[in-house]
Design a protein around this motif. Structure first.
Motif, mmCIF file in Angstrom:
data_model
loop_
_atom_site.group_PDB
_atom_site.id
_atom_site.type_symbol
_atom_site.label_atom_id
_atom_site.label_comp_id
_atom_site.label_asym_id
_atom_site.label_seq_id
_atom_site.Cartn_x
_atom_site.Cartn_y
_atom_site.Cartn_z
ATOM 1 N N LYS A 43 0.819 -1.214 0.000
ATOM 2 C CA LYS A 43 0.000 0.000 0.000
ATOM 3 C C LYS A 43 0.846 1.254 0.000
ATOM 4 O O LYS A 43 1.964 1.271 0.503
ATOM 5 N N LEU A 44 0.239 2.311 -0.514
ATOM 6 C CA LEU A 44 0.767 3.664 -0.414
ATOM 7 C C LEU A 44 -0.281 4.463 0.338
ATOM 8 O O LEU A 44 -1.441 4.516 -0.079
ATOM 9 N N ILE A 45 0.102 5.048 1.460
ATOM 10 C CA ILE A 45 -0.832 5.858 2.235
ATOM 11 C C ILE A 45 -0.347 7.300 2.232
ATOM 12 O O ILE A 45 0.778 7.580 2.648
ATOM 13 N N ARG A 102 4.096 4.098 -7.689
ATOM 14 C CA ARG A 102 2.667 4.264 -7.374
ATOM 15 C C ARG A 102 1.808 3.224 -8.091
ATOM 16 O O ARG A 102 0.812 2.754 -7.550
ATOM 17 N N SER A 103 2.197 2.855 -9.301
ATOM 18 C CA SER A 103 1.401 1.899 -10.076
ATOM 19 C C SER A 103 1.419 0.492 -9.462
ATOM 20 O O SER A 103 0.570 -0.326 -9.787
ATOM 21 N N ARG A 104 2.353 0.213 -8.582
ATOM 22 C CA ARG A 104 2.466 -1.100 -7.963
ATOM 23 C C ARG A 104 1.854 -1.163 -6.569
ATOM 24 O O ARG A 104 1.977 -2.162 -5.871
ATOM 25 N N LEU A 105 1.220 -0.082 -6.151
ATOM 26 C CA LEU A 105 0.677 0.002 -4.802
ATOM 27 C C LEU A 105 -0.801 0.390 -4.814
ATOM 28 O O LEU A 105 -1.241 1.126 -5.696
ATOM 29 N N ILE A 106 -1.516 -0.074 -3.825
ATOM 30 C CA ILE A 106 -2.889 0.369 -3.623
ATOM 31 C C ILE A 106 -2.811 1.701 -2.895
ATOM 32 O O ILE A 106 -2.154 1.809 -1.853
ATOM 33 N N GLU A 107 -3.468 2.720 -3.442
ATOM 34 C CA GLU A 107 -3.407 4.053 -2.835
ATOM 35 C C GLU A 107 -4.539 4.261 -1.855
ATOM 36 O O GLU A 107 -5.667 3.876 -2.103
ATOM 37 N N GLU A 108 -4.190 4.916 -0.753
ATOM 38 C CA GLU A 108 -5.156 5.208 0.294
ATOM 39 C C GLU A 108 -4.824 6.591 0.859
ATOM 40 O O GLU A 108 -3.648 6.962 0.922
ATOM 41 N N LYS A 109 -5.838 7.334 1.283
ATOM 42 C CA LYS A 109 -5.615 8.648 1.904
ATOM 43 C C LYS A 109 -6.130 8.617 3.330
ATOM 44 O O LYS A 109 -7.241 8.144 3.582
#
Length: 181
Positions: free
Chosen positions: A3-5, A93-100
Motif C-alpha cells: 500500500k501507499l498511504i 505508485r502503479s504497484r501500490l494500492i493508494e489510500e488517503k
C-alpha cells in the motif's frame, strides 16, 4: 498487498498499523533501502509488515525500492507513507494500492506583535507543509486589520493552491504583518 498511504501524520498511522518494522526518515536514501532489503529478506513463516515513511524519497532509493516491490519477498507487506503521492515515481505508485488518511490539524496561532525577522527565519527553517502554512495564513486572516491585509492573505492562500513557492508566500505574508505592527 502493498500500500501507499498519503497522510499528514506519520506517527498516527504508525501507531494505528503497528508494523513489525518501521523505517521513518526525513529523506529515504539508498543506504536505507539496503537496510530494508536485509530486514525483508530474512525468512519468516509469518506475515511481516514493513512500513516506510519519509518526507522526501531520493530518486536512487526509489529505483531500488521499485525492484523490491516488483519481486517482493515471501510473506512481506510493504506500506509506504508520504505526504503527497507526487513524492514518488509513477512506476512505484502503479504497484501500490493508494489510500488517503488525513487528520484534522490543530490551529497554528501567531501573535502578531511577536513577528520579528528571527521569528520568520525560524518558521521558514521548519520547512512546513502546505497545509500547515494554510493554517497560519487563516490565523493571520482572522487578525487582519484592514482591506489590504485581508486581500493579501486571500491572495496568499490562492498562491498556495497554485503551488507558488510556499516559503515565499509565508515569508511575504509575515513580513506584511511585521511592517504593519
Amino acid at each position: 498487498m502493498n500500500k501507499l498511504i498519503m497522510t499528514n501524520d506519520f506517527e498516527k498511522i504508525i501507531n494505528e498499523i503497528k508494523p513489525n518494522e518501521v523505517f521513518l526518515k526525513d529523506e529515504l536514501k539508498i543506504e536505507d533501502i539496503e537496510e530494508i532489503k536485509k530486514v525483508s529478506f530474512l525468512t519468516d513463516k509469518n506475515k511481516k509488515t514493513i512500513l516506510i515513511a519519509a518526507n522526501k524519497y531520493n530518486i536512487y532509493a526509489q529505483n531500488a525500492l521499485l525492484k523490491i516491490l516488483e519481486e517482493p519477498p515471501k510473506n512481506i507487506e510493504f506500506i509506504i507513507l508520504t505526504k503527497s503521492k507526487y513524492n514518488l515515481l509513477d512506476t512505484i505508485r502503479s504497484r501500490l494500492i493508494e489510500e488517503k488518511k488525513f487528520f484534522q490539524q490543530e490551529e497554528k496561532s501567531i501573535k502578531i506583535d511577536k513577528i520579528t525577522n528571527s521569528f520568520i527565519l525560524e518558521l521558514l527553517k521548519k520547512d512546513l507543509e502546505k497545509d500547515e502554512i494554510k493554517l497560519i495564513l487563516k490565523d493571520l486572516l482572522k487578525k487582519a486589520k484592514n482591506e489590504e491585509e485581508l486581500k493579501f492573505i486571500n491572495d496568499a492562500l490562492m498562491m498556495l493552491e497554485l503551488n507558488i513557492d510556499k516559503k515565499a508566500v509565508l515569508s511575504t505574508a509575515l513580513l506584511l504583518f511585521k511592517e504593519n505592527i
